[in-house]
Design an enzyme around this catalytic site. Structure first.
Site, PDB file in Angstrom:
ATOM      1  CG  HIS A  26       8.359 -22.008  14.086  1.00 55.38           C
ATOM      2  ND1 HIS A  26       8.247 -22.025  12.714  1.00 55.38           N
ATOM      3  CD2 HIS A  26       8.486 -20.706  14.434  1.00 55.38           C
ATOM      4  CE1 HIS A  26       8.301 -20.772  12.264  1.00 55.38           C
ATOM      5  NE2 HIS A  26       8.434 -19.958  13.283  1.00 55.38           N
ATOM      6  CG  ASP A  42      -6.462  -2.482  -1.319  1.00 52.70           C
ATOM      7  OD1 ASP A  42      -6.130  -3.477  -0.645  1.00 52.70           O
ATOM      8  OD2 ASP A  42      -7.588  -1.939  -1.233  1.00 52.70           O
ATOM      9  CB  VAL A  43      -2.414  -7.113  -1.325  1.00 45.72           C
ATOM     10  CG1 VAL A  43      -1.068  -6.587  -1.770  1.00 45.72           C
ATOM     11  CG2 VAL A  43      -2.583  -7.033   0.182  1.00 45.72           C
ATOM     12  CE  LYS A  91       4.907 -18.022  12.696  1.00 48.72           C
ATOM     13  NZ  LYS A  91       5.930 -17.342  13.510  1.00 48.72           N
ATOM     14  NE  ARG A 140      -4.094  -1.042   2.566  1.00 51.44           N
ATOM     15  CZ  ARG A 140      -5.244  -0.437   2.296  1.00 51.44           C
ATOM     16  NH1 ARG A 140      -5.284   0.830   2.028  1.00 51.44           N
ATOM     17  NH2 ARG A 140      -6.374  -1.111   2.325  1.00 51.44           N
ATOM     18  CG  HIS A 169      12.016 -19.691   9.343  1.00 49.04           C
ATOM     19  ND1 HIS A 169      10.991 -19.275  10.139  1.00 49.04           N
ATOM     20  CD2 HIS A 169      13.146 -19.402  10.031  1.00 49.04           C
ATOM     21  CE1 HIS A 169      11.471 -18.767  11.256  1.00 49.04           C
ATOM     22  NE2 HIS A 169      12.792 -18.830  11.222  1.00 49.04           N
ATOM     23  CG  ASP A 197       5.519 -15.970  17.098  1.00 41.68           C
ATOM     24  OD1 ASP A 197       5.422 -15.697  15.888  1.00 41.68           O
ATOM     25  OD2 ASP A 197       6.581 -15.824  17.737  1.00 41.68           O
ATOM     26  CE  LYS A 230       8.904 -13.267  20.344  1.00 40.17           C
ATOM     27  NZ  LYS A 230      10.048 -13.644  19.532  1.00 40.17           N
ATOM     28  CE  LYS A 284      15.156 -21.680  12.745  1.00 40.78           C
ATOM     29  NZ  LYS A 284      16.123 -20.606  12.825  1.00 40.78           N
TER      30      LYS A 284
HETATM   31  C1  BG6 Z   1       9.498 -16.483  13.921  1.00 37.22           C
HETATM   32  C2  BG6 Z   1       8.727 -15.974  15.117  1.00 37.22           C
HETATM   33  O1  BG6 Z   1       8.654 -17.262  13.107  1.00 37.22           O
HETATM   34  O2  BG6 Z   1      10.590 -17.278  14.384  1.00 37.22           O
HETATM   35  C3  BG6 Z   1       9.644 -15.166  16.030  1.00 37.22           C
HETATM   36  O3  BG6 Z   1       7.666 -15.143  14.652  1.00 37.22           O
HETATM   37  C4  BG6 Z   1      10.868 -15.980  16.420  1.00 37.22           C
HETATM   38  O4  BG6 Z   1       8.932 -14.747  17.181  1.00 37.22           O
HETATM   39  C5  BG6 Z   1      11.529 -16.530  15.162  1.00 37.22           C
HETATM   40  O5  BG6 Z   1      11.776 -15.132  17.097  1.00 37.22           O
HETATM   41  C6  BG6 Z   1      12.689 -17.457  15.498  1.00 37.22           C
HETATM   42  O6  BG6 Z   1      13.308 -17.917  14.314  1.00 37.22           O
HETATM   43  P1  BG6 Z   1      14.709 -17.371  13.813  1.00 37.22           P
HETATM   44  O7  BG6 Z   1      15.053 -18.241  12.650  1.00 37.22           O
HETATM   45  O8  BG6 Z   1      14.515 -15.932  13.417  1.00 37.22           O
HETATM   46  O9  BG6 Z   1      15.655 -17.502  14.956  1.00 37.22           O
END
Ligand code: BG6
EC number: 1.1.1.49
Length: 456
Positions: free
Chosen positions: A226, A83-84, A134, A42, A164, A221, A326, A168
Site C-alpha cells: 500500500h 481443495d484449491v 496481497k 475447503r 485496494h 502487510d 496498529k 481510495k
Molecule cells: C489491509 C491490511 O490491506 O489494509 C490491514 O491488511 C489494514 O492490516 C487495512 O488495516 C487498511 O485498509 P482499510 O481500507 O481497511 O482501512
C-alpha cells in the site's frame, strides 16, 4: 453469464471486504444482470450454508447490507467444497461455468503458489482472469515464482494483483491534483520539496487476524504494497495517458529508482516496534504477544517505518518516509508533502512563518495546504492558515470499484508482475537487517502515538 468464483470464500477477507463490496455494487445497480457468485473453499458447506454466510457477512454494511440486497446477493450465490490446491478439485469447482472465468484468490499467501499450479493444471478458458490478493508472495523470490506460474496460466493483462489503496478516493486525487493543476506540478521536485511523509497509523489492533498477521507484520502487510504504491503515485513522472501501460510503466520507473541499499544502511533508516497493553478508544488492548494466536518467538512488528530515496533527477536528496502501525491512540492516514521555506522572508519575524505542507488525508478525505497569510492585526505579521478541500464521501468503497474493473477487464489500478517484484526488492534489505537483528524491536503502548521517527 458473469460468474465471480472466489477461492477462500469462507475466509476473513471474503467476508470483510468482498461480499460487502459485491452487495454495494448490487445496491448501486452496477453488477451485470446475469451476475453469479460461486464460493469455493475447503469448508464442508452446501449452497444454503454459504448463502447464509454471505448474508451474515454483508448485514450491517449499508447500503449493500440492506435486507433485500443481501438476500438477492445470496440468491445469486452457490458453493463448491474445494481443495484449491488440487487441480482435479479446481476443475470440478469451475465445471458448468461458461465463457471466460473470473477467479478471485482470496487466500493466505502460502496457498497462492499451490493454487495457481492447480489452476494451471485445471486449465482456464481463453480470456479468463485471475485476481490475486496481497501480499503478493513473501519475498522477491516467491513473487518471481508466482509470476512465472501465473504467466503460464493466463496472459499478464488478465492477472489482477489487487491493492485496494489504489482505489481510495484521496489516493486517486494525488493524480488529479498533480496532473491537472499547473500550480502543483511545477513545484513537484527536489528544488521545492524538502521531504515527503506517507503515514498509515490506525487505531485497529489485531482484530483476530493473528493467523495471517503474525507471519506478516507491518512491513509486509502495509509498506511493501500500500504505502509504496502511494509513493509511486507521488513520485512518478507524469504519464502520457492514464491507460494501464503508461501508468504502470511510470510507477515501475519510481520503484527502480529507489536506491538499492545494503542491509546495514537499510537498517539505519528503519524503525520496528510492537504494541504493548494499553487503551484505544476507551477499550483495553492486550499486549501484542498476549493476543490469541500470536507466537512471541516470531518477533512480529506491528509498526514499521522506512525512509527511502528516489534516486533520479526530480527527487535527488528528498527523503520519503513511510510509517504504518496498529493500535495507535488516534488515526493518522495521510500523504504529507513538505515544501522548502521561501528563499528570503521580508517579514520581521521569520519564526512566524510555517512551512507549506500539502496534506492529502484519508478517512475523512480532505486536502489541505498550510500557508502563511498577513496577520489580521498588524499586516506585517504572519498568520498561519490552511486552504482546505473536503472531498465528498466516496461513492463506492475501494474494493467495489476494483471489482468493477476486474469485471470490465481493466487492469490499470492493479499491480503488474514486475512492479510487485520491484516492491519486494525495495523492502528486502530492511527485512534482512531485521532478521539479523541489526535493528532493535521497540515497544509502544497501545493508544500512544507510536515510536519516534528515525533520526536523519
Ligand atoms: C489491509 C491490511 O490491506 O489494509 C490491514 O491488511 C489494514 O492490516 C487495512 O488495516 C487498511 O485498509 P482499510 O481500507 O481497511 O482501512
Amino acid at each position: 453469464m458473469t460468474t465471480l468464483t472466489v477461492f477462500g470464500a469462507g475466509g476473513d477477507l471474503a467476508a470483510r471486504y468482498l461480499f460487502p463490496a459485491l452487495a454495494d455494487l448490487l445496491a448501486a445497480g452496477r453488477l451485470p444482470g446475469d451476475f453469479r457468485l460461486r464460493g469455493a473453499d475447503r469448508r464442508d458447506w452446501d449452497d444454503d450454508s454459504f448463502r447464509h454466510h454471505v448474508r451474515a457477512a454483508v448485514a450491517g454494511h449499508p447500503p449493500g447490507g440492506a435486507r433485500d440486497t443481501a438476500a438477492e446477493l445470496a440468491r445469486r450465490a452457490d458453493y463448491a467444497v474445494t481443495d484449491v490446491t488440487d487441480a482435479a478439485a479446481v476443475a470440478e469447482a469451475l465445471k458448468n461455468l461458461d465463457g471466460p472465468l473470473v477467479v478471485y484468490l482470496a487466500l493466505p499467501a502460502r496457498l497462492f503458489e499451490p493454487c495457481v499450479r492447480a489452476l494451471r493444471g485445471a486449465g482456464l478458458p481463453p480470456d479468463s482472469r485471475v485476481v490475486v490478493e496481497k501480499p503478493f508472495g513473501v519475498s522477491r523470490e516467491s513473487a518471481r515464482t508466482l509470476n512465472a506460474l501465473l504467466s503460464d496460466t493466463v496472459p499478464e493483462t488478465q492477472v489482477f494483483r489487487i491493492d485496494h489503496f489504489l482505489a481510495k478516493q484521496t489516493v486517486q486525487n494525488v493524480l488529479g491534483l498533480r496532473l491537472a493543476n499547473r500550480v502543483f506540478e511545477s513545484v513537484w521536485n527536489a528544488q521545492n520539496v524538502e521531504r515527503v511523509e506517507i503515514a498509515w497509523e490506525e487505531t485497529l489492533a489485531l482484530e483476530g487476524r493473528a493467523g495471517y498477521y503474525d507471519r506478516s507484520g507491518a512491513l509486509r502487510d502495509m509498506l511493501q504494497n500500500h504505502l509504496l504504491q502511494l509513493l509511486c503515485l507521488v513520485a512518478m513522472e507524469p504519464p502520457r495517458t492514464l491507460g494501464e501501460r503508461d501508468l504502470r510503466d511510470r510507477k515501475v520507473d519510481v520503484l527502480r529508482s529507489i536506491q538499492p541499499t545494503d542491509p546495514e544502511a537499510a537498517g539505519r533508516h528503519s524503525v520496528r516496534a510492537r504494541y504493548t497493553a494499553g487503551t484505544v478508544d476507551g477499550q483495553r488492548v492486550p499486549d501484542y504477544t498476549g493476543e490469541v494466536g500470536v507466537d512471541p518467538a516470531n518477533r512480529t512488528e506491528t509498526f514499521a517505518e522506512i525512509t527511502v530515496h528516489v534516486d533520479n533527477w526530480r527527487w535527488a536528496g528528498v527523503p520519503f518516509r513511510l510509517r504504518s502501525g496498529k493500535a495507535f491512540g488516534r488515526p493518522r492516514k495521510e500523504i504529507a508533502v513538505h515544501f522548502r521555506p521561501v528563499p528570503h522572508l521580508a517579514f520581521d519575524q521569520p519564526h512566524q512563518a510555517v512551512p507549506n505542507v500539502l496534506r492529502l488525508t484519508l478517512n475523512p478525505d480532505t486536502i489541505t495546504l498550510d500557508v502563511n497569510l498577513n496577520g489580521s492585526g498588524d499586516p506585517f505579521d504572519l498568520d498561519p492558515a490552511a486552504l482546505r478541500a473536503d472531498l465528498a464521501p466516496q461513492e463506492l468503497p475501494a474494493y467495489a470499484r476494483l471489482l468493477l474493473d476486474v469485471l470490465s477487464g481493466d487492469p490499470s489500478l492493479f499491480i503488474r508482475g514486475d512492479e510487485a517484484e520491484e516492491a519486494w526488492r525495495v523492502v528486502e534489505p530492511v527485512l534482512e537487517a531485521w532478521a539479523r537483528d541489526r535493528v532493535p524491536l521497540l515497544t509502544y503502548p497501545a493508544g500512544s502515538t507510536g515510536p519516534a521517527p528515525a533520526a536523519g
